[in-house]
Motif scaffolding. Sequence first.
Motif, PDB file in Angstrom:
ATOM      1  N   MET B 144      60.971 -32.482  71.874  1.00  0.00           N
ATOM      2  CA  MET B 144      61.400 -31.409  72.780  1.00  0.00           C
ATOM      3  C   MET B 144      60.206 -30.907  73.600  1.00  0.00           C
ATOM      4  O   MET B 144      60.325 -30.622  74.796  1.00  0.00           O
ATOM      5  N   LEU B 145      59.041 -30.805  72.949  1.00  0.00           N
ATOM      6  CA  LEU B 145      57.858 -30.305  73.649  1.00  0.00           C
ATOM      7  C   LEU B 145      57.388 -31.265  74.740  1.00  0.00           C
ATOM      8  O   LEU B 145      56.771 -30.839  75.716  1.00  0.00           O
ATOM      9  N   PHE B 147      59.362 -32.759  76.854  1.00  0.00           N
ATOM     10  CA  PHE B 147      60.132 -32.343  78.027  1.00  0.00           C
ATOM     11  C   PHE B 147      59.611 -31.019  78.574  1.00  0.00           C
ATOM     12  O   PHE B 147      59.477 -30.835  79.781  1.00  0.00           O
ATOM     13  N   ILE B 148      59.330 -30.095  77.643  1.00  0.00           N
ATOM     14  CA  ILE B 148      58.894 -28.762  78.071  1.00  0.00           C
ATOM     15  C   ILE B 148      57.528 -28.847  78.755  1.00  0.00           C
ATOM     16  O   ILE B 148      57.312 -28.273  79.822  1.00  0.00           O
ATOM     17  N   ALA B 151      57.763 -30.370  82.187  1.00  0.00           N
ATOM     18  CA  ALA B 151      58.380 -29.440  83.132  1.00  0.00           C
ATOM     19  C   ALA B 151      57.375 -28.376  83.552  1.00  0.00           C
ATOM     20  O   ALA B 151      57.298 -28.010  84.736  1.00  0.00           O
ATOM     21  N   MET B 152      56.582 -27.887  82.601  1.00  0.00           N
ATOM     22  CA  MET B 152      55.597 -26.848  82.928  1.00  0.00           C
ATOM     23  C   MET B 152      54.533 -27.390  83.873  1.00  0.00           C
ATOM     24  O   MET B 152      54.182 -26.756  84.868  1.00  0.00           O
ATOM     25  N   ASN B 154      54.805 -29.883  85.861  1.00  0.00           N
ATOM     26  CA  ASN B 154      55.453 -30.117  87.143  1.00  0.00           C
ATOM     27  C   ASN B 154      55.554 -28.822  87.951  1.00  0.00           C
ATOM     28  O   ASN B 154      55.256 -28.789  89.142  1.00  0.00           O
ATOM     29  N   TYR B 155      55.939 -27.741  87.273  1.00  0.00           N
ATOM     30  CA  TYR B 155      56.075 -26.457  87.968  1.00  0.00           C
ATOM     31  C   TYR B 155      54.735 -25.982  88.516  1.00  0.00           C
ATOM     32  O   TYR B 155      54.607 -25.691  89.703  1.00  0.00           O
ATOM     33  N   PHE B 156      53.731 -25.905  87.644  1.00  0.00           N
ATOM     34  CA  PHE B 156      52.437 -25.377  88.098  1.00  0.00           C
ATOM     35  C   PHE B 156      51.819 -26.270  89.173  1.00  0.00           C
ATOM     36  O   PHE B 156      51.182 -25.790  90.098  1.00  0.00           O
ATOM     37  N   ILE B 158      53.455 -28.345  91.392  1.00  0.00           N
ATOM     38  CA  ILE B 158      54.135 -28.326  92.678  1.00  0.00           C
ATOM     39  C   ILE B 158      54.065 -26.964  93.349  1.00  0.00           C
ATOM     40  O   ILE B 158      53.841 -26.861  94.541  1.00  0.00           O
TER      41      ILE B 158
END
Lengths: 298, 348
Positions: B144-145, B147-148, B151-152, B154-156, B158
């Motif tokens: 699960m981590l 994916f998390i 995603a994190m 990717n967010y920071f 972009i």
Amino acid sequence: MENLLSIFSVVFLSQVFRMFTPYFFGAIGGAYSERGGVINIAIEGFLISSAFSFAVVNIFTGSIILSFIIAMLVNAVLSILFAIFTVKLKTDHIVTGVGFNLLIAGLADFLIAYFFKTSSNTPRFEEIPTIEVLSFLPFLSDPLIIVAFATVPLSAFVFFKTRFGLRLRSVGENPQAAESLGVKVRFYKIAGVVLCGIITSFGGIWLASYQNTYSQGMTAGRGYIALAAMIIGKWKPVNIFFVCLMFAFFEALEIKLQIIGSFIPSQFIQSLPYIVTILVLIGFIGKTRPPAADGVPY
Amino acid sequence: MNKKIIFQTGSALISILLTALITFGFLFILGRDPVVIFGRIFSEVFGTGYGFAQTLFKTTPLIISGCAIAICFHAKLFNIGGEGQINAGAFVMALTATSFPGLPFLIILPLSILTGFIVSAVFGFIPAVIKVKKGVSEVITTIMLNFISLAMVNYFLISHFAVESTIRTTKIPENFFFTKLSDFIPSFHGSPLNITLFIALLLALIIYFTIYKTSIGYKLRAIGFNPVASVYMSVNVNKYTIVAFVLAAGMMSFVGLNYIFGYKGFYEYGFSANIGFTAIAVSLLARNNPIGIIFSAFLFGFLDYGGLAVNELVPKEIMLIFQGLVVLSILGVNKLTDNYLKINLERN
């Protein structure tokens, strides 16, 4: 506020049930395997193999029934292989599962490149005509969802009211005792794993048929989330049903939030199902107890 | 003891052979000539200095991540979160390296390594603590981590740090790049192979000594071998579970060195190309022995580069199949040789 309320509509509800299906088949399949004492993280791979074979056979033959049968067969063969490793050779269940997941994902990626000369997804196949079995309940329109609903009481009955279920559970709890009573331990373990593979194939078939294609990474860890749902559901069909509904709710919410847009970054919304999985596991795990010999090779 | 090592090496070789045979058969069924394909791979890798250097370049991160996984495997812990740990650590490593323009390289490098290590380690600390405190299996939480974490990152990346319309960070100054081996060996010209290879080899030696020759390593192996007995030996199982995870996850960040300081000069989303998962196969093939991992990492580096070299003959994804097959044949063959060894040891 109006936005928030508009989330909960019939459309939303049917979305929840759509998301529910793959989780549920993975989780209930996992329960068959783990009740017999075999931890099966290859469920992720089984979802991939069935989704992929359903899509490919459908593209080449156009026959829904044939693709359905082939997808089930592929999973049956793979789960027999998985059982040979974990039950006959007594390999570590988790490492074996990782190996299967690597192999199956690799095979799917390779065959996409081989058949279709692209690297990420198969072409789309003909949309599958929806069979409106119970047209007055829009979210129950898909036959596989009805099968999922039927699987709940059926599995509860198999686990707790039949001789097969009793023996399967005895093998998962205490294989030595079961064997001393003349139960064929290996047979029941293998049966559990194979049933898991076949049931999980419905989840994979559903994923492919819903999007009319197989694309790389479309399972997105759903097999693992399904395993978490099975653990939180205490290996009991009815509980698993409700836990999967909860996970499906969060995934449907995720999709809805992405569509209507919000101040929350989309990457965080996308990781909602994974965050929820960890949080729920932390909250519930102390109160669950796996079959005593779960994951112990015998 | 020596006999045991010979048997274990033998079983690794048999697994490789078995995998190669199955892959050969598979290619044959698909109507591709396996001899031509593998011949091409061999001549690409061993026939040219560039190919050999490229193979070593691909081997480097696998040595690092394989050793990291091995630490956990010795303690019977499953770290399937390597992919997320690598990306989080490498991302922060690249950010640190570009955030302090005034500072000299000799301060920036250790600082980047440290921040990368810490961030990766956090992603190992979380599942370890959850396991210790709540008894949740690390298998699901680490997955699960992944994916998390992605995603994190990717967010920071972009929304804050990426160079416009790319998915990468800004580039480090030219004088920050590691020395390339092609500076000394001209035939390696064109390959980004750099001194990270030696860092990786050194790490493998360090991990080897830590696991087999120090008290920490002894305790890690003890909790893996028999957690109940470890308690009676007054080994704190919880503490060493966390130690193993933090060390392993932190080490994953070093994968970034090869790419950021050795090759591109920036972090790019998706650079890790599933190294975190390949590492599992690398470590298993070597039975989690860091010295053996050097060799099994080379095998996978060979396949990785070789796969690219024959992409026009057969999709390079064939190497993914090879990876999965290797894991399964090691498991099977190891079981059989272990049983054989057990019978023989009992007889003696």
